[in-house]
Scaffold this active site. Structure first.
Site, PDB file in Angstrom:
ATOM      1  N   TYR A 174      29.931  16.664 -21.252  1.00 59.67           N
ATOM      2  CA  TYR A 174      28.808  17.344 -21.905  1.00 59.67           C
ATOM      3  C   TYR A 174      29.302  18.601 -22.624  1.00 59.67           C
ATOM      4  O   TYR A 174      29.084  18.767 -23.827  1.00 59.67           O
ATOM      5  CB  TYR A 174      27.767  17.701 -20.848  1.00 59.67           C
ATOM      6  CG  TYR A 174      26.506  18.339 -21.380  1.00 59.67           C
ATOM      7  CD1 TYR A 174      25.578  17.597 -22.104  1.00 59.67           C
ATOM      8  CD2 TYR A 174      26.226  19.687 -21.131  1.00 59.67           C
ATOM      9  CE1 TYR A 174      24.404  18.191 -22.575  1.00 59.67           C
ATOM     10  CE2 TYR A 174      25.058  20.274 -21.597  1.00 59.67           C
ATOM     11  CZ  TYR A 174      24.151  19.529 -22.316  1.00 59.67           C
ATOM     12  OH  TYR A 174      22.991  20.112 -22.773  1.00 59.67           O
ATOM     13  N   GLY A 204      22.934  29.443  -3.063  1.00 61.50           N
ATOM     14  CA  GLY A 204      21.801  29.825  -3.918  1.00 61.50           C
ATOM     15  C   GLY A 204      21.982  31.166  -4.594  1.00 61.50           C
ATOM     16  O   GLY A 204      21.042  31.701  -5.185  1.00 61.50           O
ATOM     17  N   VAL A 210      17.160  21.748 -11.857  1.00 64.65           N
ATOM     18  CA  VAL A 210      16.697  22.482 -10.683  1.00 64.65           C
ATOM     19  C   VAL A 210      15.183  22.720 -10.686  1.00 64.65           C
ATOM     20  O   VAL A 210      14.538  22.607  -9.632  1.00 64.65           O
ATOM     21  CB  VAL A 210      17.501  23.791 -10.503  1.00 64.65           C
ATOM     22  CG1 VAL A 210      17.215  24.807 -11.605  1.00 64.65           C
ATOM     23  CG2 VAL A 210      17.268  24.384  -9.146  1.00 64.65           C
ATOM     24  N   GLN A 236      24.078  31.632  -7.077  1.00 60.86           N
ATOM     25  CA  GLN A 236      24.368  31.433  -8.513  1.00 60.86           C
ATOM     26  C   GLN A 236      23.096  31.734  -9.303  1.00 60.86           C
ATOM     27  O   GLN A 236      21.992  31.565  -8.795  1.00 60.86           O
ATOM     28  CB  GLN A 236      24.886  30.009  -8.781  1.00 60.86           C
ATOM     29  CG  GLN A 236      23.896  28.872  -8.649  1.00 60.86           C
ATOM     30  CD  GLN A 236      23.796  28.312  -7.241  1.00 60.86           C
ATOM     31  OE1 GLN A 236      23.886  29.037  -6.265  1.00 60.86           O
ATOM     32  NE2 GLN A 236      23.550  27.012  -7.125  1.00 60.86           N
TER      33      GLN A 236
END
Ligand code: NAD
Ligand code: UDP
Length: 310
Positions: free
Chosen positions: A143, A205, A185, A207
């Site tokens: 990607y 969590g 998310v 990040q």
């Protein structure tokens, strides 16, 4: 104005088609329905200015248009890693085919690039001048590097062939019409909370991401296309930064559920922080995102309730 939107039946593309039709464009929506859905644009099919075409951008295409928005590419890690070679082909050959068409018919073409071109950034927040920290052989590379190569092609067609380009780098965007199983998310947390399942927090969590509501994003994309001050790249996103744990708490505060937060392993090459520097967009587009996370979640949760039938 005749406008081609590749990836037009996807999440962002369908909102863009809707907005362009409201501005009296003739809209040609092209999609191979990998992650897009006919149902995303079903409400537009009766509009005589709207046409839906099933086509894969890896194969060349022709159309008499004035504007091309190149959005075709799966955007969630789950989907772009499903067939990584196809993801690279979509970004690279899709760009070549779109740019070739723009060159032939003299259309202006906008590339939906991504904050992923910055990889796991060592500069924070990220300005457009930052060249990024991407792992070229990792799981996200299909990607990230595909999108980086597409940007290269856009600027080479611009320099060599005078193609009229615009490039936007989109930061995490959410809203109605994301797929419930998309793996991103915001959709994951809302769907998990609505189903009473535990929210899967990858890593601890800590990040961060900065979440932009889709309506703000579409406005900035159209403004970028229609201004003459810069070809870009222009960062577009909401600069308010949240940890992923804060996002989980925000979702839980809005849904009556027994769900808890559970930690799961962090995926490889998951960027530790991300926040756009949007000074260029503010300056050349006169744009600021207006919808804060809480309001955006309020607009998104009812869509998922209906979509998954709870
Ligand atoms: P999406 O997966 O909902 O939309 C992508 C669309 O492209 C889908 O309709 C899919 O069927 C179509 N598509 C994929 N491969 C194709 C191919 N080979 N030929 C024709 N159509 C194809 O994702 P989205 O969030 O709407 O993203 C749209 C664009 O914006 C993508 O290019 C993505 O990389 C970019 N972007 C999105 C975000 C975000 O947070 N939503 C962030 C950065 C960049
Ligand atoms: N994430 C998470 N739980 C999920 C899905 C994602 O904790 O169920 C994390 C993911 O590891 C990343 C962040 O949320 O740190 C954003 O992930 P997403 O796939 O939405 O976007 P991207 O990583 O491409 O920015």
């Amino acid at each position: 104005m005749a406008t081609l939107v590749t990836g037009g039946a996807g999440f962002l593309g369908s909102h863009l088609c809707e907005r362009l039709l409201a501005q009296d464009h003739e809209v040609l929506c092209m999609d191979n329905f990998f992650t897009g859905r006919r149902s995303n644009v079903a409400h537009l099919l009766d509009n005589s200015n709207f046409e839906l075409i099933r086509h894969d951008v890896v194969d060349p295409f022709k159309a008499e248009v004035d504007r091309i928005y190149n959005l075709a590419c799966p955007a969630s890690p789950v989907h772009y890693q499903f067939n990584p070679i196809k993801t690279v082909k979509t970004s690279v050959m899709g760009a070549i085919n779109g740019l070739g068409l723009a060159k032939r018919v003299g259309a202006r073409i906008l590339q939906a690039s991504t904050s992923e071109v910055y990889g796991d950034p060592e500069v924070h927040p990220q300005p457009e001048s930052y060249r990024g920290n991407v792992n070229p052989i990792g799981l996200r590379a299909c990607y990230d590097e595909g999108k980086r190569c597409a940007e290269t092609l856009f600027f080479d067609y611009h320099r060599e062939n005078k193609v009229d380009i615009r490039v936007v780098r989109i930061f995490n965007t959410y809203g109605p019409r994301m797929l419930p199983d998309d793996g991103r998310v915001v959709s994951n947390f809302i769907v998990q909370a609505l189903r009473g399942e535990n929210l899967t927090l990858y890593g601890d969590g800590s990040q961060t991401r900065s979440f932009c509501y889709v309506d703000d994003l579409v406005e900035a994309m159209i403004r970028t296309m229609e201004q003459d001050d810069t070809v870009g790249p222009v960062n577009i996103g909401n600069p308010v930064e949240f940890t992923i744990r804060e996002l989980a708490d925000a979702v839980l505060s809005k849904i009556d559920t027994n769900s808890m937060v559970v930690e799961e392993p962090l995926p490889a090459d998951d960027p530790t922080q991300r926040k756009p520097d949007i000074s260029l967009a503010q300056k050349v587009l006169g744009w600021n995102p207006g919808i804060e996370l809480s309001e955006g979640l309020d607009q998104t949760i009812p869509y998922f309730k209906t979509r998954i039938g709870v």
